[in-house]
Scaffold this motif. Structure first.
Motif, PDB file in Angstrom:
ATOM      1  N   ARG A  88      -7.799  -8.798  16.932  1.00 28.50           N
ATOM      2  CA  ARG A  88      -8.429  -8.081  15.829  1.00 28.50           C
ATOM      3  C   ARG A  88      -7.785  -6.707  15.642  1.00 28.50           C
ATOM      4  O   ARG A  88      -7.502  -6.283  14.513  1.00 28.50           O
ATOM      5  N   ALA A  89      -7.548  -6.011  16.768  1.00 27.53           N
ATOM      6  CA  ALA A  89      -6.911  -4.695  16.690  1.00 27.53           C
ATOM      7  C   ALA A  89      -5.486  -4.823  16.163  1.00 27.53           C
ATOM      8  O   ALA A  89      -5.031  -4.004  15.355  1.00 27.53           O
ATOM      9  N   ALA A  90      -4.776  -5.870  16.607  1.00 20.81           N
ATOM     10  CA  ALA A  90      -3.410  -6.102  16.136  1.00 20.81           C
ATOM     11  C   ALA A  90      -3.394  -6.366  14.635  1.00 20.81           C
ATOM     12  O   ALA A  90      -2.505  -5.888  13.918  1.00 20.81           O
ATOM     13  N   SER A  91      -4.380  -7.117  14.153  1.00 20.24           N
ATOM     14  CA  SER A  91      -4.470  -7.416  12.721  1.00 20.24           C
ATOM     15  C   SER A  91      -4.734  -6.148  11.922  1.00 20.24           C
ATOM     16  O   SER A  91      -4.104  -5.920  10.876  1.00 20.24           O
ATOM     17  N   LYS A  92      -5.655  -5.310  12.402  1.00 20.17           N
ATOM     18  CA  LYS A  92      -5.957  -4.049  11.710  1.00 20.17           C
ATOM     19  C   LYS A  92      -4.731  -3.142  11.692  1.00 20.17           C
ATOM     20  O   LYS A  92      -4.419  -2.519  10.676  1.00 20.17           O
ATOM     21  N   TYR A  93      -4.024  -3.098  12.808  1.00 19.01           N
ATOM     22  CA  TYR A  93      -2.826  -2.265  12.900  1.00 19.01           C
ATOM     23  C   TYR A  93      -1.775  -2.735  11.901  1.00 19.01           C
ATOM     24  O   TYR A  93      -1.150  -1.932  11.196  1.00 19.01           O
ATOM     25  N   LEU A  94      -1.581  -4.055  11.838  1.00 23.13           N
ATOM     26  CA  LEU A  94      -0.577  -4.608  10.941  1.00 23.13           C
ATOM     27  C   LEU A  94      -0.920  -4.345   9.479  1.00 23.13           C
ATOM     28  O   LEU A  94      -0.037  -4.063   8.655  1.00 23.13           O
ATOM     29  N   ILE A  95      -2.212  -4.407   9.142  1.00 24.14           N
ATOM     30  CA  ILE A  95      -2.640  -4.120   7.763  1.00 24.14           C
ATOM     31  C   ILE A  95      -2.343  -2.672   7.410  1.00 24.14           C
ATOM     32  O   ILE A  95      -1.786  -2.381   6.339  1.00 24.14           O
ATOM     33  N   HIS A  96      -2.690  -1.747   8.320  1.00 22.28           N
ATOM     34  CA  HIS A  96      -2.403  -0.336   8.068  1.00 22.28           C
ATOM     35  C   HIS A  96      -0.896  -0.102   7.961  1.00 22.28           C
ATOM     36  O   HIS A  96      -0.435   0.663   7.106  1.00 22.28           O
ATOM     37  N   PHE A  97      -0.136  -0.771   8.816  1.00 22.56           N
ATOM     38  CA  PHE A  97       1.319  -0.601   8.822  1.00 22.56           C
ATOM     39  C   PHE A  97       1.930  -1.046   7.489  1.00 22.56           C
ATOM     40  O   PHE A  97       2.781  -0.354   6.920  1.00 22.56           O
ATOM     41  N   SER A  98       1.497  -2.210   6.984  1.00 22.69           N
ATOM     42  CA  SER A  98       2.049  -2.725   5.727  1.00 22.69           C
ATOM     43  C   SER A  98       1.685  -1.823   4.557  1.00 22.69           C
ATOM     44  O   SER A  98       2.519  -1.531   3.689  1.00 22.69           O
ATOM     45  N   HIS A  99       0.425  -1.346   4.533  1.00 28.14           N
ATOM     46  CA  HIS A  99       0.006  -0.427   3.468  1.00 28.14           C
ATOM     47  C   HIS A  99       0.781   0.888   3.546  1.00 28.14           C
ATOM     48  O   HIS A  99       1.198   1.434   2.513  1.00 28.14           O
ATOM     49  N   LEU A 100       0.964   1.372   4.778  1.00 28.54           N
ATOM     50  CA  LEU A 100       1.679   2.631   4.959  1.00 28.54           C
ATOM     51  C   LEU A 100       3.114   2.522   4.464  1.00 28.54           C
ATOM     52  O   LEU A 100       3.605   3.397   3.737  1.00 28.54           O
ATOM     53  N   MET A 101       3.810   1.448   4.845  1.00 32.50           N
ATOM     54  CA  MET A 101       5.211   1.284   4.445  1.00 32.50           C
ATOM     55  C   MET A 101       5.336   1.199   2.927  1.00 32.50           C
ATOM     56  O   MET A 101       6.245   1.783   2.325  1.00 32.50           O
ATOM     57  N   SER A 137      10.028   1.394  15.553  1.00 36.97           N
ATOM     58  CA  SER A 137      10.063   0.624  16.797  1.00 36.97           C
ATOM     59  C   SER A 137       8.768   0.791  17.579  1.00 36.97           C
ATOM     60  O   SER A 137       8.255  -0.176  18.176  1.00 36.97           O
ATOM     61  N   ASN A 138       8.206   1.997  17.566  1.00 36.88           N
ATOM     62  CA  ASN A 138       6.929   2.226  18.258  1.00 36.88           C
ATOM     63  C   ASN A 138       5.813   1.399  17.633  1.00 36.88           C
ATOM     64  O   ASN A 138       4.954   0.855  18.339  1.00 36.88           O
ATOM     65  N   SER A 139       5.820   1.293  16.310  1.00 40.26           N
ATOM     66  CA  SER A 139       4.787   0.514  15.617  1.00 40.26           C
ATOM     67  C   SER A 139       4.889  -0.966  15.965  1.00 40.26           C
ATOM     68  O   SER A 139       3.878  -1.623  16.255  1.00 40.26           O
ATOM     69  N   LEU A 140       6.093  -1.503  15.946  1.00 40.87           N
ATOM     70  CA  LEU A 140       6.280  -2.912  16.283  1.00 40.87           C
ATOM     71  C   LEU A 140       5.935  -3.174  17.741  1.00 40.87           C
ATOM     72  O   LEU A 140       5.340  -4.216  18.077  1.00 40.87           O
TER      73      LEU A 140
END
Length: 240
Positions: free
Chosen positions: A63-76, A47-50
């Motif tokens: 741009r920061a949101a896109s980078k965060y989402l990329i890291h999040f998807s790779h992490l999951m 929930s914190n990530s979303l």
């Protein structure tokens, strides 16, 4: 005839018991993997990530949101793969850790920077470590110590070999304090006793592991950070 019947009955019972034993072993392995996954990733993390992604979008930081989402998807993806077994390679564990720290650095921009130091002698693809071992210690450092401080911190993870152990050093230290007086830091989560209790929960079921927790202090003997040492058995994959 009766003796043959009894023998066949006994063999049938033994076969059923063996099948039940094998099924129970499979169940216990699956249960253990689920416990690893649930214990290593806090429910609040998702929930914190979303919320972080939504906040960056609302602030027009695309741009920061896109980078965060990329890291999040790779992490999951990497976390789900790692949760299939109780152990993984050090290289895969470090990849998970890097994505996690990159996400949290984006989320708490002014609160901390991070660095990872890996001894050059380590063959990270061959070294075996418990799956998802670093993340809960780093999460605790960020959420319960770093974000509570007024000054920014440096969070570091160092891995090196010490005899028959892989020594993993996690430190969080206030940046720019020098030898000046520090602002009052909450001691709610800083006591060595509570940190050791946390560490023991994370290492539950891990054989031949050790943990040491200590305060970092400045020249005025004030607490300016925390050092956690994880001593994991130095194991090389049999597939090397």
């Amino acid at each position: 005839m009766a003796s043959i019947f009894y023998v066949l009955t006994l063999l049938t019972v033994l076969l059923l018991l063996r099948l039940l034993y094998q099924q129970r072993k499979k169940y216990l392995r699956l249960e253990g993997r689920m416990e690893v996954l649930s214990a290593r990733l806090s429910p609040h993390f998702f929930s914190n990530s979303l919320n972080a992604i939504e906040s960056l979008i609302n602030l027009d930081q695309k741009r920061a949101a896109s980078k965060y989402l990329i890291h999040f998807s790779h992490l999951m993806r990497k976390v789900l793969l790692a949760s299939r077994g109780q152990t993984t390679s050090l290289s895969k564990e470090l990849a998970i850790t890097k994505h996690y720290l990159a996400m949290e650095e984006l989320r708490f921009k002014s609160k901390f920077n991070y660095q990872m130091k890996i001894s050059v002698e380590l063959k990270t693809d061959c070294i075996v470590v418990p799956s998802l071992i670093f993340q809960p210690f780093l999460e605790q450092a960020i959420c319960e110590r770093i974000v509570q401080n007024e000054l920014p911190s440096l969070l570091s993870l160092e891995t090196k070999r010490e005899g028959s152990y892989l020594c993993c050093i996690i430190t969080d230290e206030l940046i720019g304090h020098g030898n000046t007086a520090l602002p009052r830091v909450s001691t709610k989560h800083r006591s060595e006793h509570s940190l050791l209790k946390f560490a023991n929960r994370q290492l539950l079921g891990q054989e031949d592991t050790k943990v040491e927790v200590s305060d970092l202090r400045n020249e005025n003997n004030e607490v300016c950070g925390t050092r956690t040492l994880l001593w994991l058995p130095y194991k090389i994959s049999s597939h090397e």
